[in-house]
Design a protein around this motif. Structure first.
Motif, short mmCIF file in Angstrom:
data_model
loop_
_atom_site.label_atom_id
_atom_site.label_comp_id
_atom_site.label_asym_id
_atom_site.label_seq_id
_atom_site.Cartn_x
_atom_site.Cartn_y
_atom_site.Cartn_z
N LYS A 188 14.37 -1.55 31.73
CA LYS A 188 14.19 -2.89 31.69
C LYS A 188 15.20 -3.70 32.52
O LYS A 188 14.97 -4.76 33.21
N SER A 189 16.36 -2.96 32.57
CA SER A 189 17.50 -3.69 32.95
C SER A 189 17.44 -3.65 34.72
O SER A 189 18.07 -4.32 35.26
N ARG A 190 16.55 -2.65 35.16
CA ARG A 190 16.33 -2.56 36.63
C ARG A 190 14.97 -2.86 37.05
O ARG A 190 14.32 -2.53 38.01
N GLY A 191 14.40 -3.74 36.23
CA GLY A 191 12.99 -4.34 36.67
C GLY A 191 11.95 -3.04 36.56
O GLY A 191 10.86 -3.15 37.49
N VAL A 192 12.00 -2.15 35.68
CA VAL A 192 10.90 -1.05 35.76
C VAL A 192 10.24 -1.36 34.55
O VAL A 192 10.70 -1.47 33.30
N VAL A 193 8.99 -1.03 34.60
CA VAL A 193 7.94 -1.11 33.34
C VAL A 193 7.86 0.07 32.31
O VAL A 193 7.61 1.14 33.17
N PRO A 194 8.39 0.29 31.40
CA PRO A 194 8.43 1.57 30.78
C PRO A 194 7.18 1.57 29.80
O PRO A 194 6.62 1.00 29.10
N VAL A 195 6.65 2.81 30.01
CA VAL A 195 5.15 3.17 29.26
C VAL A 195 5.56 4.40 28.62
O VAL A 195 5.47 5.47 29.31
N LEU A 196 5.46 4.42 27.41
CA LEU A 196 5.63 5.50 26.47
C LEU A 196 4.61 6.43 26.45
O LEU A 196 3.24 5.77 26.39
#
Length: 434
Positions: free
Chosen positions: A399-407
């Motif tokens: 999130k700090s790098r503008g990436v969407v995390p999807v578990l």
């Protein structure tokens, strides 16, 4: 991920050696259970957390889209009227391509519906999962999930190259529930027997003409069927199957970026041509086996997009170190780790995401971390605090790098009944939302 963390190892040792184990999901994934039936080419049940055995609204105004879904009809007054008849591929559409980077904040934290619609044994339930319900979908939304990735096996159940109509309708039903709950959805072509890189024949790791023909045909069918679904749907070209090597030489060989680049371009071009919302929706292209180090290189090319330069995402997965994230038996190349969180381990994670963030900026393409996760462990149970720390560290780094995390989840961290969270996953989501 590849089925059941691919304990038949999807040539796990080969990929761990050849890819320096930077993305173990490409080999056997930590929560993944998505690719082969028990005992089949994809392996048996996942270690610990795998299953046993195995709308957008109002994008278009009155008049809708013109030819191909993006013509002169455009958006009417207010930008949210009734969509008109689109071009080839279906109805509706929007003349204004989406800005993928602008979507990132609203996409929040996501989760996969793993080991389910990508099942190649008995669709949806063959790997021990229950049928997807609207109650489950609504529960995820109520607990803070903003994006749902829907892995799908299409080829297993196709007949002579034609996707089964009931399967298509079922995926559309699930996507409809996701979007009705206010979430984004991602629909892909998942492992599905590994046909995209000829996993089970003499052309393994090579891109062949028949694969390109089938790939384009399937994306024509999928995109046509979803052409009237709005911009909260993202289509993803492939999972981890961009596994091409020059002359098919995998171990010690050279990645065939030209082949992967060709497939990513074929995906983008084919979907755009189907019109409706496909002409302007966000599309998700594949990294090289979704591995950070092998994708963030000069030879990887972002496709030319008829919709312009802002509507593509890049797919990456993260299961590093695999000895902690997924390994549950002692192998010649490594042993399972039950804890994570030393300073060198934290530094490794930071370095990987620094590389990913820099590449995203350099290529002007936002990233979706389509899979990450860590097994509960059966033979070597993972320490709950370490699981929480690793997942939290990945989410924060993303999130700090503008990436969407999807578990990646198969029912371990998100209950399939009501969408509620495990203690560890709840701690991660709560921390991210502070």
């Amino acid at each position: 991920m590849t089925h059941s963390y691919r304990l038949a190892f999807f040539s796990i040792l080969g990929l761990l050696v050849a890819c320096s184990s930077t993305d173990p999901d490409a080999t056997s994934g930590a929560g993944a259970a998505s690719e082969g039936a028990t005992g089949g080419s994809g392996g048996g049940a996942a270690t610990g957390d795998a299953a046993t055995g195995g709308a957008g609204t109002g994008d278009a105004g009155t008049g809708g889209a013109g030819t191909g879904g993006a013509g002169a009809g455009g958006a009417g007054a207010g930008g949210a009227g009734t969509a008109g008849v689109g071009g080839s591929g279906g109805t509706g559409g929007s003349a204004t391509p989406v800005d993928a980077a602008a979507m990132v904040p609203d996409m929040g934290i996501g989760a996969n519906i793993g080991n389910t619609l990508e099942n190649t044994t008995e669709w949806e339930t063959g790997w021990g999962q229950p049928l997807i319900t609207q109650t489950f979908i609504n529960g995820m939304a109520n607990h803070g999930i903003k994006t749902v990735r829907v892995p799908v096996a299409w080829d297993t159940y196709a007949a002579n190259g034609t996707i089964d109509a009931t399967k298509m309708a079922r995926v559309k039903e699930v996507v409809g529930w996701i979007e009705a709950a206010g979430m984004y959805s991602i629909v892909n072509i998942h492992w599905d027997g590994g046909w995209i890189y000829n996993e089970d024949n003499a052309d393994k790791y090579k891109l062949t003409g028949d694969v390109k023909t089938k790939f384009a045909s399937y994306w024509t069918q999928i995109a046509t069927a979803f052409s009237d679904v709005g911009h909260k749907l993202i289509l993803e070209g492939m999972n981890e199957e961009g596994n091409y090597w020059v002359n098919g030489v995998h171990d010690g060989g050279t990645p065939d970026y030209a082949a992967l680049n060709e497939m990513n371009q074929l995906f983008v071009t084919t979907v755009r041509e189907q019109g409706g919302y496909n002409a302007s929706r966000a599309l998700l292209i594949a990294g090289f086996v979704t591995d950070i180090d092998r994708t963030c290189v000069g030879d990887f090319k972002v496709p030319t997009d008829p919709a312009g330069t802002k509507s593509l995402f890049l797919s990456i997965h993260y299961y590093t170190p695999y000895t902690f994230c997924g390994l549950d038996t002692v192998e010649s190349w490594g042993s399972p780790k039950t804890t994570w969180g030393t300073e060198p381990e934290k530094a490794e994670l930071k370095s990987k995401f620094d590389t990913l963030g820099a590449f995203s900026t350099q290529r002007s393409i936002p990233i979706i971390l389509g899979e990450f996760g860590v097994t509960l462990g059966t033979n070597y149970p993972r320490e709950p605090a370490s699981r929480t720390l690793w997942m939290r560290s990945v989410v924060e780094a993303a999130k700090s790098r503008g990436v969407v995390p999807v578990l990646w989840d198969t029912g371990t961290d998100i209950k399939r009944t009501d969408g509620s969270f495990s203690t560890e996953w709840q701690a991660v989501v709560s921390a991210a939302n502070q």
